[in-house]
Structure formats: C-alpha cells, structure tokens
Scaffold this active site. Structure first.
Site, PDB file in Angstrom:
ATOM      1  N   ASP A  51      75.323  43.652  22.246  1.00  0.00           N
ATOM      2  CA  ASP A  51      75.171  43.997  23.656  1.00  0.00           C
ATOM      3  C   ASP A  51      75.187  45.519  23.792  1.00  0.00           C
ATOM      4  O   ASP A  51      76.149  46.170  23.380  1.00  0.00           O
ATOM      5  CB  ASP A  51      76.322  43.385  24.460  1.00  0.00           C
ATOM      6  CG  ASP A  51      76.086  43.434  25.968  1.00  0.00           C
ATOM      7  OD1 ASP A  51      75.450  44.407  26.438  1.00  0.00           O
ATOM      8  OD2 ASP A  51      76.536  42.518  26.672  1.00  0.00           O
TER       9      ASP A  51
ATOM     10  N   TYR B 159      67.521  37.231  18.404  1.00  0.00           N
ATOM     11  CA  TYR B 159      67.393  38.296  19.396  1.00  0.00           C
ATOM     12  C   TYR B 159      66.276  39.266  19.018  1.00  0.00           C
ATOM     13  O   TYR B 159      65.610  39.826  19.886  1.00  0.00           O
ATOM     14  CB  TYR B 159      68.730  39.019  19.551  1.00  0.00           C
ATOM     15  CG  TYR B 159      69.807  38.097  20.064  1.00  0.00           C
ATOM     16  CD1 TYR B 159      69.844  37.723  21.402  1.00  0.00           C
ATOM     17  CD2 TYR B 159      70.756  37.560  19.207  1.00  0.00           C
ATOM     18  CE1 TYR B 159      70.809  36.849  21.882  1.00  0.00           C
ATOM     19  CE2 TYR B 159      71.732  36.680  19.671  1.00  0.00           C
ATOM     20  CZ  TYR B 159      71.746  36.332  21.010  1.00  0.00           C
ATOM     21  OH  TYR B 159      72.696  35.458  21.467  1.00  0.00           O
TER      22      TYR B 159
END
Length: 237
Positions: free
Chosen positions: A130, A206
């Site tokens: 993140d 991701y």
C-alpha cells in the site's frame, strides 16, 4: 496516532473451506513470536532445516510466496500478511501444493521484524505494498529509516532486498530512503534496469492489475552491504 502499515484485517466472509483452513492449517504453520524476545533459530521453525530463509512482507493472496516456495524447496519462507482473506488464499495454495517450507505470520509485520534473529534473512520482498498516497499517511509507509535499520539488522551480508510498485511517488520515496541508508546499495547497471524485473521474477496479482490499467511497475533491487564495509560508507543522498 495511527501508524499501522496495513489497512483492513478482514473483508468478505470466508467460504467454509477457507475458514476451515484458517482454523486447522494456519495454527500448524503460523510462526510463533516469543513475548518480548527473539526467535532463537529460524531453522527450527521448519520441519527440515532450510539452506536459507527468505521473508515476504505483505504477501497479498500468496501467489508469489507459494510460487517462490515451489521453485525453491530448499529455502524456508516466512510470509507476513494481516489480512485474513489473503492468508486464507495463501493457505489454499499451501495445501494444494503440499508446501512444507512456508511459515505465516498473520499480524503486524513490525512484531516479526523485532523478533527475527540478527543476520538471519537471505532475501526480503516488499512487492506492491500500500503506497499510502496521502501526505498525512506517509508515516504509515513501510519503508523508512527505522524500518531499514531493522532490515539491515536481520538481513545477512550480501542479502537482497526486492521492492516493486506501480506508484511512482512511493518508488521515489523508497529510493530516497534506501540511498540515504549506509547499509544498502542499489543493484543497478543501466538506465532501464528499474523497468525490468529480475530474471527469476514471479508476477503478482497486483502487478497484473497494474498492467491491465496500462501502468508500468518499477522494480528496485538493493543488497545489504557487508557490515564492515557499511561502516565506512557515506549516504548517496
């Protein structure tokens, strides 16, 4: 002040099969951290003593972690992930492939960093974490001077730190932080190296999402300088 490195601890309700794995398999492969102390020997955490131990912080759904474990059965892997849905996903891969060289820590990664022995990790992965893009959240970014001190302590001399992200501000932040640290050197040979993954790279979910959005990830590799040499270095920034 909230300085967690992670967001949610859980998402959608787990399907019965995955919930069963959390209740039965996870306790068997969960890495236990001694209260107020450090793990004596990482080799003792695995059924067979590995030739090295690699650490992945924030493994998401576990695809990269499991693929690395399959490719390197003689290496012990520690995966850190507090998001229970991601842990459950990883457990399905561990069970399906019969992987015995994975241990999971399903809590705040700072706790395991404090508990790992000195010079015990041969490779460290931080992939598509993140980026905490808002300025008020920068303190929640995992890469910082204090964290790099921990990385330097627990990584072996010559160990590799792999970082990847599709968020350019986080890439710049990470590069600045690491280049200031005397214990690390950037493994770069040419101007385009940071756009090319390592030869043994395993794509993450991701990363695939970034490609679908038309974004090009950045891949950074650093090595842990030998401790004696690092003491004589000067920061690059």
């Amino acid at each position: 002040m909230d300085t967690r490195w992670y967001g949610r601890r859980s998402g959608k309700k787990l399907r019965p099969g995955r919930q069963a794995l959390v209740e039965t398999l996870l306790p068997k492969i969960r890495l236990k951290v001694p209260t107020g102390g450090r793990i004596g020997s990482l080799a003792d955490c695995f059924p067979h003593a590995p030739k090295d131990v690699w650490l992945e912080i924030g493994f998401g759904g576990g695809e990269h972690l499991a693929a690395q474990a399959r490719a390197h059965p003689d290496i012990g892997f520690i995966g850190c992930e507090p998001f229970v849905n991601g842990v459950a996903s990883a457990l399905t891969l561990v069970e399906h492939d019969g992987l015995t060289n994975i241990r999971i820590f399903d809590d705040d990664a700072r706790l395991i960093l404090d508990a790992l022995p000195d010079a015990s990790i041969g490779r460290l992965f931080l992939l598509f974490a993140d980026p905490w893009p808002k300025r008020r959240h920068e303190r929640r970014r995992l890469v910082s001077g204090n964290t790099l001190d921990q990385f330097a302590r627990l990584m072996k001399d010559g160990a590799e730190f792999r970082f990847a992200s599709d968020h350019m501000d986080y890439v710049r932040w990470t590069l600045e932080q690491v280049l200031r640290h005397l214990s690390f050197a950037w493994l770069v040979c040419g101007a385009g190296d940071w756009r090319q993954p390592p030869p043994d790279w395993i794509e993450t979910r991701y990363e695939a999402k970034a490609f679908r959005r038309g974004e090009n990830p950045v891949y950074l590799r650093f090595f842990r300088r030998p401790r004696a040499a690092a003491a004589d270095e000067k920061p690059l920034l």
